[in-house]
Design a protein around this motif. Sequence first.
Motif, PDB file in Angstrom:
ATOM      1  N   LEU B 322       0.835  -1.202   0.000  1.00  0.00           N
ATOM      2  CA  LEU B 322       0.000   0.000   0.000  1.00  0.00           C
ATOM      3  C   LEU B 322       0.869   1.251   0.000  1.00  0.00           C
ATOM      4  O   LEU B 322       0.558   2.242  -0.655  1.00  0.00           O
ATOM      5  CB  LEU B 322      -0.911   0.022   1.235  1.00  0.00           C
ATOM      6  N   LEU B 369      -8.731  -3.825   8.689  1.00  0.00           N
ATOM      7  CA  LEU B 369      -9.229  -2.578   8.086  1.00  0.00           C
ATOM      8  C   LEU B 369      -8.463  -1.380   8.638  1.00  0.00           C
ATOM      9  O   LEU B 369      -8.013  -0.516   7.885  1.00  0.00           O
ATOM     10  CB  LEU B 369     -10.734  -2.422   8.366  1.00  0.00           C
ATOM     11  N   ARG B 372      -4.975  -1.242   7.255  1.00  0.00           N
ATOM     12  CA  ARG B 372      -4.921  -0.817   5.857  1.00  0.00           C
ATOM     13  C   ARG B 372      -5.156   0.687   5.749  1.00  0.00           C
ATOM     14  O   ARG B 372      -4.403   1.391   5.082  1.00  0.00           O
ATOM     15  CB  ARG B 372      -5.985  -1.583   5.064  1.00  0.00           C
ATOM     16  N   LEU B 373      -6.210   1.167   6.426  1.00  0.00           N
ATOM     17  CA  LEU B 373      -6.541   2.592   6.344  1.00  0.00           C
ATOM     18  C   LEU B 373      -5.405   3.440   6.897  1.00  0.00           C
ATOM     19  O   LEU B 373      -4.995   4.423   6.290  1.00  0.00           O
ATOM     20  CB  LEU B 373      -7.825   2.895   7.130  1.00  0.00           C
ATOM     21  N   ARG B 376      -2.266   3.506   4.633  1.00  0.00           N
ATOM     22  CA  ARG B 376      -2.375   4.224   3.363  1.00  0.00           C
ATOM     23  C   ARG B 376      -2.626   5.712   3.598  1.00  0.00           C
ATOM     24  O   ARG B 376      -2.043   6.556   2.928  1.00  0.00           O
ATOM     25  CB  ARG B 376      -3.516   3.601   2.559  1.00  0.00           C
ATOM     26  N   LEU B 377      -3.502   6.034   4.555  1.00  0.00           N
ATOM     27  CA  LEU B 377      -3.908   7.432   4.736  1.00  0.00           C
ATOM     28  C   LEU B 377      -3.067   8.143   5.796  1.00  0.00           C
ATOM     29  O   LEU B 377      -3.148   9.348   5.924  1.00  0.00           O
ATOM     30  CB  LEU B 377      -5.391   7.517   5.136  1.00  0.00           C
TER      31      LEU B 377
END
Lengths: 239, 509
Positions: B322, B369, B372-373, B376-377
């Motif tokens: 990611l 989740l 991942r969030l 990436r963010l």
Amino acid sequence: MLSPAAAAAADLQRLRRLLSQSHADWSSSTHFSTGFAALDRLLPSGGLLRGSLIEWLSASPGAGAGLLAVAAAIQAQRPGNVVVVIDRERRFYPPAAAAWGLDLSSAMLVHPANLHEEQWAVEQALRAEHVAAVIAHPPRLDARTFRRFQLAAEASGAVGLLVRPASARPERSWAAARWLVEPQPSLTSWRLRIRLLHCRGRYAAESAAAEVDLDEWITRFDATHACHLAPELAHSTAR
Amino acid sequence: MQRMLAIWLPNWPIQRLVNESPELRGRPLLLAETFAGRSSVAACSREAQRLGIHPGMPLAEASALAPRRLQIKPHDPLADWQSLAQLAHWCRRFSPTVGLEASDPPRTLLFDAAGLASLHGSEQSLLDRAAREMARRGFRVRLALADTIGAAYAVARYGNMANIHGRQIIPSGVSRQALAPLPLAALRLPDSLIATLAALGFECVGDVLQLPREQLPSRFGRQLLLRIDQALGAAPEAIVSVKQSPEFAVRQSFEFPLVRQDALRHALLTLLEKLAHALLVHRAGVLRLKCLIECESEIVAFDVGVLQATASAATFAELIDLQLERTRLTRPATAIALEVLQHAPLAQRQTLFFKAQHDFSSSPALAALVNRLANRLGRDAVVRCRLRHDAQPELAYRLERVLDGLPARHKGNVKRLPFGPLDRPLDLLKAPTPLNATIDAVSGLPQQFSWEGRRHVVNQVWGPERIDTGWWRRRRVGRDYYRLETAAGQRIWSYRRREDGRWFLHGFF
């Protein structure tokens, strides 16, 4: 790896869920209320469907569409699940949502930096298990992204609650229900006129509308969430 | 034969802080601690001492002495201890057994120096080398080498070393003579005992050593005799060695620079598996991982973190992917390195009995989740909210990073909201915007206003709700909030600033 028998059982369960989504019959595992009796009556299955997208269009900010979305998220919430709020503009105000009834302890706030990241985050959240609802404010959605959202929600059973400007109305929608929120000037309580523009399982010809009194939510909410004196017990099988 | 080396680091909290942030060197600096609601000086630098500040002084008095130039930092005993333990670890280059003094808080490093003289040439050269290396790292130290821990400690701490550069060797068998002139505190006695002895006229260690041994326990308790015996070598005492925490880092350089992304990905996965294997041996999992990709002219570095410690290479491979999507490598990669920044034991998680707060790691799907969030963010972009008691609407909640886990304490949790369901707007502007409004002369309320190029007629007004934060805030806020309903039925939240009567738009319901 799953054994073939277990895999087959899982497949069967998935198919059952898909089937129940198309032949809707009311149960709390597949349906939930909008929080307003007047709106529930407009829906063919008497409520909103899990694993689908719901759109709330509003002509201007301050029309109350956001409150309806949060109310639906509260209704969709189940123990052990979370509500994800995707807030690109960083304008979501948690104390107001808490006053409106959202349990902040099981809510997660995500701040994407741009539209591209916002779409990615919405899809990721919709695809995850144990997410009850995703609230987002995407201003524009192309048909492919919209469809991907819908497939993601269908796969996980999460509800996507999209609050959008009325300018999105001509866009093609993959939402199971699309509402247009028009506030009504009133002297006493806050009344909204809500039109159901489109709904799965309902003929487009019959345009439906209802008036909603936001005070209804407050009285209903007060009655059901009166007071927790002791903290709720966690689920014993939680890992 | 036993030989012990003691290294005393005078004024360690200040030394540590100055070493960590060199811009503080040479400035009057003090560390403040608060105990039972009272703030006082825990330690201060020499420059601050010259201004008349001394440890134990009330903070207000100290800051009054030098209001401008004084640097005030919080006292952090845990960080002091950790840094000292790290330094002890680093000192393993001198001796296989390095420990901290057993008192609280420790300020002295202890080394087992038996048999080391032959490795360094002589005891003096061992001492010189240790002193040199410490000075090179920027630490001020005093060293002493003696037969016992007690004697080495006493001399390092209290010995007169004015003209021997703070290094002293006590030859074998003369501990008694070396200890005799030192003050009683050199025996590592509790303050109350020292006070008792001082009241009886004993001033230095030599005075106590002359007392008949058999009378000591009955008159002063067992501790005095134990400390004397330890210092003279009659009672055994061992160094508690600092434990080494394993470091996990792997690196691979390529014979030919890698251009293709999939080749790089494969190399990363191999490396991750190697790391995972090393971690599993220690039953540890990664919480944060630093990933360095060395390219021909630059180094691309980023961190990935997860909610729950994991030793699964696949999880990290996905998260690194990611990040790689976002960072474009312009040059071929020559090497990759992975370093574990934070790890935790791979223990079974305790389940919460009371569901006070969702920590998002109860379900593997949710944890994935969040990972991942957040990767990436950005770690700051995935947050949970906690309400706070604060009248000012912008400060009535706090965001906490989900990846940091649950805070240890929930202080000042808001149980009951002080306002009703429709009293606050769901959509609060990041900053209040001046409202271009026409004000009714009689009521003093807006009749019309323009927003985003459109005029809005105000139909109805509710309010005011007065919000006043009080004079003790640096930026005092005094506002009268009104809910306005426009002719179109929109509801907005606006306020009149009480200082100048100007109107602002703050949110939409």
